[in-house]
Design a protein around this motif. Structure first.
Motif, PDB file in Angstrom:
ATOM      1  N   PHE A 116       0.877  -1.319  -0.210  1.00 27.34           N
ATOM      2  CA  PHE A 116       0.003  -0.066   0.109  1.00 27.34           C
ATOM      3  C   PHE A 116       0.838   1.216  -0.167  1.00 27.34           C
ATOM      4  N   ASN A 117       1.968   1.022   0.524  1.00 26.76           N
ATOM      5  CA  ASN A 117       3.021   2.414   0.620  1.00 26.76           C
ATOM      6  C   ASN A 117       3.496   2.477  -0.866  1.00 26.76           C
ATOM      7  N   ASN A 118       3.772   1.401  -1.559  1.00 30.86           N
ATOM      8  CA  ASN A 118       4.361   1.638  -2.837  1.00 30.86           C
ATOM      9  C   ASN A 118       3.126   2.296  -3.690  1.00 30.86           C
ATOM     10  N   ALA A 119       1.936   1.956  -3.253  1.00 31.68           N
ATOM     11  CA  ALA A 119       0.885   2.317  -4.199  1.00 31.68           C
ATOM     12  C   ALA A 119       0.663   4.007  -3.792  1.00 31.68           C
ATOM     13  N   ILE A 120       0.860   4.212  -2.760  1.00 30.29           N
ATOM     14  CA  ILE A 120       0.921   5.853  -2.460  1.00 30.29           C
ATOM     15  C   ILE A 120       2.367   6.566  -3.213  1.00 30.29           C
ATOM     16  N   LYS A 121       3.317   5.846  -3.258  1.00 29.59           N
ATOM     17  CA  LYS A 121       4.251   6.265  -3.877  1.00 29.59           C
ATOM     18  C   LYS A 121       3.965   6.632  -5.536  1.00 29.59           C
ATOM     19  N   ILE A 122       3.020   5.699  -6.002  1.00 32.63           N
ATOM     20  CA  ILE A 122       2.874   5.730  -7.211  1.00 32.63           C
ATOM     21  C   ILE A 122       1.796   7.114  -7.539  1.00 32.63           C
ATOM     22  N   ASN A 123       0.809   6.960  -6.656  1.00 31.06           N
ATOM     23  CA  ASN A 123      -0.273   8.148  -6.813  1.00 31.06           C
ATOM     24  C   ASN A 123      -0.462   8.437  -5.102  1.00 31.06           C
ATOM     25  N   PRO A 124       0.031   9.631  -4.803  1.00 31.87           N
ATOM     26  CA  PRO A 124       0.006  10.124  -3.564  1.00 31.87           C
ATOM     27  C   PRO A 124      -1.317  10.544  -3.085  1.00 31.87           C
ATOM     28  N   ASP A 125      -2.373  10.679  -4.220  1.00 31.70           N
ATOM     29  CA  ASP A 125      -3.709  10.944  -3.800  1.00 31.70           C
ATOM     30  C   ASP A 125      -4.495   9.573  -4.037  1.00 31.70           C
ATOM     31  N   CYS A 126      -3.723   8.625  -3.619  1.00 28.90           N
ATOM     32  CA  CYS A 126      -4.918   7.333  -3.552  1.00 28.90           C
ATOM     33  C   CYS A 126      -5.372   7.178  -2.345  1.00 28.90           C
ATOM     34  N   SER A 127      -6.630   7.439  -2.111  1.00 27.64           N
ATOM     35  CA  SER A 127      -7.374   7.492  -0.555  1.00 27.64           C
ATOM     36  C   SER A 127      -7.735   6.182  -0.377  1.00 27.64           C
ATOM     37  N   TYR A 128      -7.693   5.059  -1.575  1.00 27.75           N
ATOM     38  CA  TYR A 128      -8.050   3.733  -0.916  1.00 27.75           C
ATOM     39  C   TYR A 128      -6.736   3.055  -0.360  1.00 27.75           C
ATOM     40  N   ALA A 129      -5.595   3.583  -0.837  1.00 32.22           N
ATOM     41  CA  ALA A 129      -4.458   2.982  -0.202  1.00 32.22           C
ATOM     42  C   ALA A 129      -4.340   3.173   1.412  1.00 32.22           C
ATOM     43  N   PHE A 130      -4.488   4.608   1.715  1.00 33.60           N
ATOM     44  CA  PHE A 130      -4.494   5.160   2.899  1.00 33.60           C
ATOM     45  C   PHE A 130      -5.352   4.181   3.643  1.00 33.60           C
ATOM     46  N   LEU A 131      -6.587   4.460   3.198  1.00 31.29           N
ATOM     47  CA  LEU A 131      -7.657   3.501   3.903  1.00 31.29           C
ATOM     48  C   LEU A 131      -7.519   2.183   4.321  1.00 31.29           C
ATOM     49  N   ASN A 132      -6.957   1.241   3.477  1.00 33.17           N
ATOM     50  CA  ASN A 132      -6.372   0.228   3.773  1.00 33.17           C
ATOM     51  C   ASN A 132      -5.014  -0.059   4.691  1.00 33.17           C
ATOM     52  N   LEU A 133      -4.294   0.891   4.580  1.00 30.16           N
ATOM     53  CA  LEU A 133      -3.209   1.168   5.642  1.00 30.16           C
ATOM     54  C   LEU A 133      -3.769   1.263   7.010  1.00 30.16           C
ATOM     55  N   ALA A 134      -4.921   2.070   7.157  1.00 31.60           N
ATOM     56  CA  ALA A 134      -5.437   2.222   8.491  1.00 31.60           C
ATOM     57  C   ALA A 134      -6.102   1.064   8.920  1.00 31.60           C
ATOM     58  N   GLN A 135      -6.868   0.509   7.986  1.00 32.52           N
ATOM     59  CA  GLN A 135      -7.340  -1.021   8.638  1.00 32.52           C
ATOM     60  C   GLN A 135      -6.401  -1.748   9.177  1.00 32.52           C
ATOM     61  N   ILE A 136      -5.301  -2.021   8.505  1.00 31.62           N
ATOM     62  CA  ILE A 136      -4.208  -2.825   9.014  1.00 31.62           C
ATOM     63  C   ILE A 136      -3.721  -2.260  10.458  1.00 31.62           C
ATOM     64  N   PHE A 137      -3.586  -0.950  10.505  1.00 27.04           N
ATOM     65  CA  PHE A 137      -3.243  -0.604  11.779  1.00 27.04           C
ATOM     66  C   PHE A 137      -4.084  -0.580  12.948  1.00 27.04           C
ATOM     67  N   MET A 138      -5.494  -0.547  12.564  1.00 23.54           N
ATOM     68  CA  MET A 138      -6.532  -0.851  13.414  1.00 23.54           C
ATOM     69  C   MET A 138      -6.501  -2.326  13.874  1.00 23.54           C
ATOM     70  N   ASP A 139      -6.070  -3.380  13.048  1.00 25.26           N
ATOM     71  CA  ASP A 139      -5.986  -4.508  13.323  1.00 25.26           C
ATOM     72  C   ASP A 139      -4.636  -4.826  14.275  1.00 25.26           C
ATOM     73  N   LYS A 140      -3.784  -4.018  14.240  1.00 27.70           N
ATOM     74  CA  LYS A 140      -2.517  -3.958  15.249  1.00 27.70           C
ATOM     75  C   LYS A 140      -2.683  -3.022  16.573  1.00 27.70           C
ATOM     76  N   LYS A 141      -3.848  -2.611  16.402  1.00 24.16           N
ATOM     77  CA  LYS A 141      -4.422  -1.719  17.732  1.00 24.16           C
ATOM     78  C   LYS A 141      -3.247  -0.425  17.836  1.00 24.16           C
ATOM     79  N   LEU A 142      -2.984  -0.097  16.595  1.00 23.01           N
ATOM     80  CA  LEU A 142      -1.940   1.330  16.506  1.00 23.01           C
ATOM     81  C   LEU A 142      -3.013   2.214  16.079  1.00 23.01           C
TER      82      LEU A 142
END
Length: 812
Positions: A116-142
């Protein structure tokens, strides 16, 4: 072409063309996509492999093949193939995103983060990639990292409803209910179909102490989706907190009928049973809850204590104290049990420990006084009793139970005590069952009648009452009974099994419905209705992935089915898969141009931030339905975004005609009046907006701005403070409040607000500029210089800050 022709016909045409031109890789790719629509994944893998053999350097083909592997459950080759696509085109964002989702599903979270970070490097405006990163960090309780990513997603796309929903969930899990409320309210406004947001609004209002609103939202969610498991769960918890135990039990049982795996429902069910003195039912529910925490052991101990089973009570209180050795209440309970068992010295030690940990525990002092009195230490006893009286809070006891009910409760306790001595007395069990039945304790009455029949299977009276209770409680259902009888005669008849599942679903027993429909699919994998039934059942359980999977399988059988397509599109939309939702809805709207498809497409494009396209579909929907508040509000919102103020005003006024309590419509009108510099009208409509929607932070903020522009400082300060009360992270409200205090000469309060704003956004230039001014006027010149230098680093081309820095350096 794809819309007008049937897929089977197209497949045959493409296959015939390939016989004449087997080297046409584009034709192979197109045939593969048709196989995908029909669910023929092995054939799809075959033809896409042939396309890649002919053109191995085409990333699109590799991504399509990887997708087919995923559909077929072949995860390892899918990962390899996505990576191959990326080796051919490292900027292929679809490959990055799909690889990230696959890693996340496989719980390879670190690999998913990289993708997902690679996707953001390709397109910094990819809201879907940020959302998926958030879900992962929610799972990690971060949670802090999850919040940062969700805010990034929303900065790119403020109308991304699923990002607001997840942000609300993060705040709820952190116990920040005020912020959670703001986010779930935004979801409700952006996506009126989101039942989970309505259910969460009910739960959050309960946490904030607003029971009426809590009930309203949960009832609304259940009206829209009668089998939504979380709506029933939250409704049950609300009823439990309100002391409506009978209705709470009904709702929590519905939860377990829909999804028996939601074991928390058993825990809350146990609380309700315990409050109603239905002890055996409470114990049974706690065992099913599978919880092994301090609160569960504490409740079990208290239940066994009420049942006068002291050894069992002692055992569970011991477990509770092992889980939390600092809980004074557990030591009190252990002390009480020890005294009751004649272990006086142990009781005194435990009660002294209870007082050490909880010095305000008046019950522990009172019990110590009783022990001292029994030992003949009257002076010490009096001291403990006096201390207990000092600590005991004044409690005005209101008794709403009539005398008859008191008598019945007394008989219940008498019979339970008698059954401890004579556990096999059919007479005592029968009498207890009858009293429990009359008192309304249906579950416990059923258990007692069953005990009578265990002891005497020929007791016709017990059997009669048991049958009546079961029938009245909904345990018997004529439709279920009819199809169960049919299934015993024809166990392999898929129509019988399907209808049995339907009967279970109708009665709210979703788990049994799933079981029957799975049997149907196992016998006939082409039965459309069974897949749709399963999709709705899994949706009710809250399992969106399985719901989507079954809707997709249903559409393989009937690709043009309206209802399945609409429900699948809504599911895609609700979990943030906006491209998939748009693709499916556009295909369907070409076949059937109706209100539902156009309205949903309008919502999807609104969530994408594509307002001009959104408006096209909303206007199409308006041709079919002119009185939908949700549609009219969204059209007003879109016209405002497109700066077509007259049209925005017209549609907002239509909303108010239909629903005079719809606060957001007043906000839109107030916003337009402010833009037109008609401040008096803006104040009127914004005041109406906060009257109708007291949790609307934006209306309070805009009201503050309007008052500020009118020179009405006191009312502006009140409005900004209201906005901050609803959202303490509103950097603009803090900034404007600071500016008002600065203008009033209240420099200390101004500095305080600017500093709060700077904590929220350390790089906000307006905040830094104004904080520097406040420091300068407060004669804190070094502080002013430090802040203005920071602003220069962010924007070196601002002449005003250089001018001010010059003055500041002169002062130094």
């Amino acid at each position: 072409m794809l819309v007008k022709k049937k897929y089977d016909v197209l497949i045959k045409e493409y296959e015939q063309e390939l016989e004449n031109n087997s080297a046409d890789y584009q034709l192979l790719y197109n045939l593969g996509k048709l196989y995908e629509i029909k669910g023929m994944y092995e054939d799809e893998i075959n033809v896409l492999g042939r396309a890649i053999d002919l053109k191995p350097d085409e990333p699109l083909f590799h991504v399509a093949l990887a997708d087919a592997y995923v559909k077929n459950g072949l995860n390892s080759p899918a990962i390899t193939t996505y990576n191959k696509a990326l080796s051919l085109d490292e900027r292929n964002i679809q490959a990055c995103l799909k690889l990230g989702v696959l890693y996340r599903d496989l719980k390879k979270l670190d690999d998913a983060i990289i993708a997902f970070n690679n996707a953001i490097k390709i397109n910094p405006d990819c809201s879907y990639a940020f959302l998926n990163l958030a879900q992962i960090f929610m799972d990690k309780k971060l949670y802090d990292v999850a919040i940062m990513n969700l805010k990034n997603s929303l900065q790119i796309n403020p109308n991304y409803s699923y990002a607001h929903f997840l942000l609300g969930k993060v705040y709820e899990e952190m116990g920040n209910y005020g912020k959670a409320l703001l986010e779930f309210n935004k979801v409700k406004l952006i996506n009126p179909d989101d039942i989970y947001a309505l259910s969460m609004l009910g739960y959050i209002h309960l946490k904030l102490g607003n029971s009426k609103k809590a009930l309203k939202f949960c009832r609304n969610a259940i009206m829209k989706d009668p089998n939504n498991v979380y709506a029933h769960l939250n409704y049950g918890i609300i009823l439990l907190n309100l002391g409506d135990y009978n209705d709470a039990i009904v709702e929590l049982k519905k939860v377990l009928n829909i999804n028996p795996e939601l074991v928390d429902a058993n825990y809350y069910l146990a609380i309700a049973y315990n409050e109603m003195n239905m002890f055996d039912s409470a114990i049974n529910a706690l065992e099913k809850s599978e919880r092994k925490d301090h609160r569960t052991f504490m409740m079990l101990g208290q239940i066994y204590k009420k049942k006068n089973e002291l050894s069992a009570a002692d055992k569970y209180f011991q477990k509770a104290v092992a889980m939390n050795p600092l809980d004074g209440e557990v030591y009190f309970e252990l002390g009480y049990i020890s005294k009751s068992m004649g272990k006086v010295n142990r009781a005194m030690e435990l009660l002294e420990k209870a007082i050490e940990l909880s010095p305000e525990n008046h019950k522990a002092y009172n019990l110590l006084g009783d022990i001292k009195s029994e030992k003949g230490d009257y002076d010490d006893a009096v001291k403990f009793w006096k201390k207990s009286d000092e600590l005991r809070p004044y409690e005005k006891k209101t008794d709403y139970i009539n005398d008859d009910r008191k008598d019945l409760d007394g008989d219940i306790q008498r019979l339970r005590q008698a059954l401890i001595i004579e556990p096999n007395s059919t007479r005592l069990h029968y009498e207890l069952a009858c009293i429990l039945k009359n008192r309304g304790y249906i579950d416990e009455a059923v258990m007692e009648f069953k005990k009578v029949l265990e002891l005497n299977p020929n007791d016709r009276h017990a059997q009669y009452y048991l049958d009546v209770l079961l029938k009245n409680s909904g345990f018997y259902d004529e439709e279920i009974e009819k199809w169960e009888k049919a299934s015993t005669k024809k166990p392999d008849d898929i129509n019988v099994l399907y209808n049995l599942g339907k009967a279970y679903s109708k009665s709210g027993n979703i788990e049994r419905a799933i079981l029957e429909w799975e049997k149907v699919i196992a016998t006939d994998s082409k039965m459309y209705d069974a897949y749709v039934g399963l999709a709705f059942a899994y949706k009710a359980k809250g399992d969106s992935r399985k719901a989507i999977d079954n809707f997709e399988k249903a559409l393989i059988i009937q690709p043009d089915n309206r209802d399945a397509s609409l429900n699948l599109a809504k599911l895609y939309k609700n979990i943030g898969h906006l491209d998939e939702a748009a693709g499916l809805l556009k295909r369907m709207v070409k076949q059937e141009n109706n209100y539902d498809f156009n309205f949903q497409l309008g919502l999807v494009y609104k969530m994408m931030g594509k307002f001009d396209i959104s408006l096209v579909y909303f206007e199409q929907a308006f041709k079919y339905e002119k009185t939908s508040v949700d549609l009219l509000y969204n059209m007003s919102y879109i016209f405002l975004k497109l700066k077509e103020y007259e049209k925005s005003l017209l549609f907002a006024e239509k909303v108010i005609e239909l629903d005079k309590d719809f606060g957001p419509a007043y906000y839109l009108i107030g916003n337009i009046q402010k833009i037109r510099e008609k401040d008096d009208k803006a104040v009127y409509y914004l005041s109406k907006a906060v009257e109708k929607s007291p949790e609307d932070q934006f209306s309070y903020y805009l009201l503050g701005i309007t008052y500020k522009n009118m020179g009405n400082g006191p009312d502006a300060i009140k409005a900004f403070n209201k906005a901050i009360g609803l959202n303490p992270d509103d950097v603009y409200a803090h900034t404007n409040l600071g500016m008002l205090y600065y203008d009033n000469g209240n420099l200390d309060l101004a500095i305080k607000e600017f500093q709060k704003a700077m904590i929220i956004n350390p790089e906000d230039e307006l905040v830094l500029y104004n904080l520097g001014l406040a420091f300068y006027d407060r004669k804190m010149i070094e502080n002013a210089i430090a802040i203005w230098k920071k602003k220069v680093n962010i924007n070196p081309n601002d002449p005003y800050v250089h001018y001010n820095l010059g003055y500041a350096y002169e002062e130094v």
